[in-house]
Design an enzyme around this catalytic site. Structure first.
Site, mmCIF file in Angstrom:
data_model
loop_
_atom_site.group_PDB
_atom_site.id
_atom_site.type_symbol
_atom_site.label_atom_id
_atom_site.label_comp_id
_atom_site.label_asym_id
_atom_site.label_seq_id
_atom_site.Cartn_x
_atom_site.Cartn_y
_atom_site.Cartn_z
ATOM 1 N N HIS A 153 0.858 -1.197 0.000
ATOM 2 C CA HIS A 153 0.000 0.000 0.000
ATOM 3 C C HIS A 153 0.885 1.235 0.000
ATOM 4 O O HIS A 153 2.106 1.132 0.160
ATOM 5 C CB HIS A 153 -0.912 0.021 1.238
ATOM 6 N N HIS A 198 -5.824 -1.793 4.626
ATOM 7 C CA HIS A 198 -5.687 -0.635 3.729
ATOM 8 C C HIS A 198 -4.927 -1.004 2.465
ATOM 9 O O HIS A 198 -3.959 -1.744 2.491
ATOM 10 C CB HIS A 198 -5.099 0.594 4.409
ATOM 11 N N HIS A 213 4.791 7.358 2.213
ATOM 12 C CA HIS A 213 5.562 6.117 2.150
ATOM 13 C C HIS A 213 4.947 5.073 1.234
ATOM 14 O O HIS A 213 3.757 5.087 0.967
ATOM 15 C CB HIS A 213 5.795 5.514 3.540
ATOM 16 N N HIS A 245 1.433 0.104 15.264
ATOM 17 C CA HIS A 245 0.424 1.134 15.029
ATOM 18 C C HIS A 245 -0.862 0.762 15.761
ATOM 19 O O HIS A 245 -1.245 -0.410 15.761
ATOM 20 C CB HIS A 245 0.050 1.218 13.550
ATOM 21 N N TYR A 254 9.890 2.146 9.757
ATOM 22 C CA TYR A 254 9.968 3.128 8.673
ATOM 23 C C TYR A 254 11.397 3.584 8.464
ATOM 24 O O TYR A 254 12.125 3.809 9.434
ATOM 25 C CB TYR A 254 9.121 4.360 8.997
ATOM 26 N N GLU A 264 8.196 1.598 4.213
ATOM 27 C CA GLU A 264 7.787 0.857 5.406
ATOM 28 C C GLU A 264 7.901 -0.629 5.078
ATOM 29 O O GLU A 264 7.615 -1.037 3.950
ATOM 30 C CB GLU A 264 6.320 1.178 5.743
#
Ligand code: FES
Ligand SMILES: [Fe+2]
Lengths: 306, 108
Positions: A153, A198, A213, A245, A254, A264
């Protein structure tokens, strides 16, 4: 909520300042496989477990950042329908001919309200993951560096998050999976076209078209720690992590490529189904929403973009 | 082997540190745990480490044109993570971290 005829983010084109150090980074450190080059000097790469020919395109330029992100759709009919729907929504669309990117069919290109360029395409040549499709082994030997499995993503920064949300949910039929709000104002939106939590995400920011990112999937938390070791071993610019997260529950680290584009690698978020309801994070809990352990915002993470 | 080292002065704060030949000035500052120049991507991409070199000589590696124009570069402006001293340098901070919409909201 309807399932989308968009399948997944299938490629991202990133600008780099110098190709050679970029290739050391993406190929040797992240473990992507170089699969082709073209007459424009672009280099094509893929994660080992991706089936299609490529997922990352690197292009040398005078400024880093993202050119575009491309989503694969289920078939040509769906591509035509989505093109029509995008126009009806008010988007200007453009057809990029087949093979402008090697191994890729015709692409429908448009600019979303935050100024980012998105593409849809229905066809890309099949390469496979090298393990075969009859009685395959679980993973290939000889992988390099972090052994990234796939491009997963991207997170983009821009101004008109509401316009993007409308376009992605109403036209492309993505689901809003998580969001950060301050009262009525949406500060961040996480969107899925699949069972992933996501496939693309946006954060509110005054400038249009910024890149935060590109993210690549790893198998386990142990592999995220190993990625952190490689980052120190090779003196790669660390942003932050390894950490967790709150949003998406991802276990993550990251860092930056040699041109300053953020990457990431992560594992372990959760499964999204189209009958799920979105999760909301409130601005007063932003610390733990983003970094669940530190519970503090990191100014660099929030404001450094290319 | 070139074992030369140069003194970097951040004029804004008076901070001084040593930078080895072949090392960029942002990296030397970070390695010695000094402060003064804002640190971002460390790759010439984000622009937060932008400085103006007021005296001294250096070489610059390719930097994002989004943040340093041709004219600026000719006038001694650059991104500290891409500047390699070949003499002692006096620099002035031009860049900085942008405001984050999210962080601003948290303060309300
Ligand atoms: S820290 Fe990003 S350009 Fe120097
Ligand atoms: Fe991410």
């Amino acid at each position: 909520m309807a399932q989308s005829s968009v399948i997944r983010p299938g490629h991202i084109s990133l600008r780099v300042l110098d190709m050679e150090p970029a290739l050391v980074h993406y190929r040797e450190r992240m473990g992507l496989q170089e699969v082709d080059r073209d007459a424009h000097g672009r280099v094509y790469l893929k994660g080992w477990d991706e089936q299609d020919w490529f997922s990352v395109v690197l292009r040398e330029a005078d400024r880093p950042g993202m050119d575009y992100v491309g989503f694969k759709v289920i078939n040509e009919a769906a591509l035509n329908t989505l093109e029509r729907d995008l126009r009806a929504f008010g988007c200007t669309t453009e057809r990029i001919p087949a093979d402008e990117l090697k191994h890729c069919g015709e692409r429908v290109r448009f600019t979303i309200p935050t100024g980012h360029v998105i593409e849809l395409y229905a066809r890309k040549d099949y390469m496979g993951n090298g393990l075969g499709r009859v009685n395959p082994d679980p993973w290939p030997e000889g992988l390099k560096g972090m052994q990234a499995q796939r491009f997963d993503h991207c997170l983009l920064y821009g101004d008109d998050l509401d316009g993007n949300l409308k376009l992605f949910t109403e036209v492309l039929k993505f689901d809003l999976t998580e969001q950060v709000v301050d009262g009525d104002l949406k500060l961040a939106t996480f969107l899925s076209c699949s069972n992933k939590v996501h496939d693309i995400a946006f954060i509110r920011h005054p400038e249009k078209g910024k890149f935060h990112h590109a993210s690549f999937l790893l198998g386990t938390w142990e592999e995220v720690l190993r990625a952190a070791d490689l980052i120190s071993m090779h003196d790669i610019s660390l942003d932050l992590g390894p950490t967790r997260h709150g949003i998406t529950r991802g276990r993550t680290i990251y860092f930056f490529d040699p041109s300053g584009n953020r990457n990431e690698v992560f594992c372990g978020d959760y499964t999204w189904y189209p009958d799920h309801q979105p999760i909301t994070w409130t601005a007063d809990q932003l610390g733990r929403a983003i970094f669940y352990h530190d519970r503090k915002l990191n100014q660099n993470f929030l404001s450094v973009v290319t | 082997m070139n074992s030369a080292a140069f003194e970097i002065v951040i004029e804004d704060t008076g901070e001084r540190f040593t930078c080895a030949a072949g090392e960029n000035i942002l990296k030397a500052m970070e390695r010695l745990q000094r402060k003064g120049i804002p640190v971002g991507c460390r790759g010439g991409g984000c622009g937060v480490c932008k400085v103006k070199v007021n005296s001294g000589a250096y070489t610059a590696r390719k930097m994002s044109r989004e943040h340093v124009s041709v004219d600026e570069e000719a006038g001694g402006v650059g991104l500290a993570c891409r500047l390699f001293p070949i003499s002692d340098l006096n620099v002035e901070v031009v860049g900085g971290l942008r405001k984050s919409v999210l962080a601003e909201r948290l303060r309300h």
